[in-house]
Design an enzyme around this catalytic site. Structure first.
Site, PDB file in Angstrom:
ATOM      1  CE1 TYR A  27      -3.739   2.420   0.525  1.00 49.61           C
ATOM      2  CE2 TYR A  27      -2.436   3.299   2.335  1.00 49.61           C
ATOM      3  CZ  TYR A  27      -3.512   3.398   1.462  1.00 49.61           C
ATOM      4  OH  TYR A  27      -4.344   4.486   1.535  1.00 49.61           O
TER       5      TYR A  27
ATOM      6  CE  LYS B 216       2.202   5.471   8.572  1.00 48.83           C
ATOM      7  NZ  LYS B 216       0.815   5.919   8.647  1.00 48.83           N
TER       8      LYS B 216
ATOM      9  CG  ASP C  89       5.913   3.497   0.886  1.00 50.14           C
ATOM     10  OD1 ASP C  89       6.203   4.120   1.921  1.00 50.14           O
ATOM     11  OD2 ASP C  89       4.748   3.364   0.469  1.00 50.14           O
TER      12      ASP C  89
END
Length: 429
Positions: A144, A267, A239
């Site tokens: 994802y 994050k 990623d």
């Protein structure tokens, strides 16, 4: 455990918010029951609107390495607030955090701040296309990279079939440039490259995927991808929105010794506030506007509040490498306890684990890609989730999500989680 206020809030939310939540996994559809509405968090705990306390193993999906509401991060935010909330103009902290990221992450020579991991991955693909002059890119099944159109693609039939849209609203025109391969399968990547010779701009993957549950790369897999990309002139993008600054100061690329051409981050850079970034080799990043022709912009990029929190977090991690030793020890203790309970109960479920990330898969088969992850018993996991919840342990409400640990978990809390795990496993049988 009463959840009266959460139930009432969910009913009201469904009137005004699609599905009653602002991100799909929060709806608890994969585990049953109604979502818990959180009021506050501190250390290893979160507290819901009915004042129930839970030991929390998600940590806002990764960034709370030091636990929730850490005094150091909170103080940095309060200090920053005294000077305003947003300027839409350059600040000194943006320069400072960019320099720090470049010093910590091996692949990053230049970096651009954005507002989310989705923005970071979308932008990285665009830059790779601009840099190479090619249109197609490869992604892995089950990985994802945010909700950008190009990433919401499922596999067609056969290893070299063009992708099909995985969500209404994603056009076939967008899907045709996304190529899919199973994770941990170098042969499939070789086939895609051969079938699309000279047309592939980038290959993007989570080096350690966490969105089909935690899955580890096989020995030589990341190194093999690096060789293919070198040979074919393909921009390799890691990623590391989840793994960056969590598995090591320099992320998974430092841990595995494989350096991509570009990296996407998020994050932890914001200390828990909304933020993202993408960076990489100087010659690639010089294609980003205004230095180059590839356009990407954002009014709130480099927001001063997020930069203050992120800079404080990254400085702490950079100056205190023992944090990673602590995190790894916590992960080892928890997983060892879980495995002991599985053996005691005669269950052959699989635990995938690295550092402070883990997943307990309700299957007796090795989990090494998306197809093997999907063999898990999700009904039984749902029962297990509810069992843990009523015992005051808050997990990700899906079998297909990694868990993230923090340094706020002391030995007593770890024992409580292990005890609840064993009781909940029994109950789920």
């Amino acid at each position: 455990m009463k959840i009266t206020h959460s139930k009432a809030l969910f009913e009201k939310a469904k009137i005004y918010i699609p599905g009653g939540v602002n991100s799909p996994v929060r709806a608890f559809r994969a585990v049953g029951g109604d979502p818990i509405f959180i009021k506050r968090a501190d250390g290893a705990y979160i507290y819901d609107e009915d004042d129930n306390a839970y030991i929390e193993l998600i940590n806002s999906w990764g960034p709370m390495i030091l636990g929730h509401n850490h005094p150091m991060i909170k103080e940095a935010i309060i200090r920053a607030l005294e000077f305003g909330t947003s300027y839409g103009a350059p600040t000194a902290k943006e320069v400072e955090i960019a320099e720090l990221i470049a010093s910590m992450v091996p692949s990053v020579e230049k970096v651009r701040m954005v507002n989310s991991g989705t923005e970071a991955t979308m932008s990285a693909i665009r830059v790779a296309r601009g840099y190479t002059g090619r249109d197609k890119f490869i992604k892995m099944e089950g990985h994802y990279h945010g909700h950008g159109d190009s990433f919401l693609i499922s596999a067609g039939s056969g290893a070299i079939t063009m992708g099909n849209p995985d969500s209404p609203g994603v056009t076939k025109g967008t899907a045709k440039d996304t190529l899919l391969a199973p994770y941990n399968d170098l042969e499939a990547i070789e086939k895609l490259v051969a079938a699309n010779k000279g047309e592939i701009a980038a290959l993007i993957l989570e080096p350690v995927p966490g969105n089909m549950g935690l899955v580890l790369p096989k020995d030589g897999y990341l190194q093999g991808i690096r060789k293919i990309c070198n040979r074919e002139g393909i921009v390799l993008i890691f990623d590391e929105v989840m793994t960056g600054f969590r598995l090591a100061k320099g992320g998974a690329q430092e841990l595995f010794g494989v350096i991509p051409d570009m990296t996407t981050l998020g994050k932890i850079i914001g200390g828990g506030l909304p933020v993202g970034a993408y960076g990489g080799k100087k010659e690639i990043m010089e294609f980003v506007s205004p230095a180059g022709p590839v356009y990407q912009a954002g009014t709130l990029s480099g927001n001063p509040i997020a930069m203050a929190a992120g800079l404080t977090m990254l400085k702490h991690l950079n100056q205190n490498p023992e944090v990673y030793t602590t995190l790894n020890n916590i992960g080892d203790k928890l997983v060892k306890g879980f495995q002991t309970s599985l053996d005691k109960l005669g269950l052959n479920y699989r635990i995938n684990h690295i550092g402070s990330m883990y997943s307990l898969f309700f299957t007796d088969q090795e989990v090494f890609d998306f197809e093997s992850a999907k063999k898990s018993d999700t009904v039984r996991f749902g029962k297990y989730f509810q069992g843990m919840l009523k015992r005051g342990i808050y997990l990700a409400p899906s079998q297909y999500e990694s868990l993230f640990l923090s340094t706020a978990l002391n030995d007593e809390l770890i024992k409580r989680v292990i005890r609840a795990n064993e009781e909940s496993l029994k109950e789920s049988l």
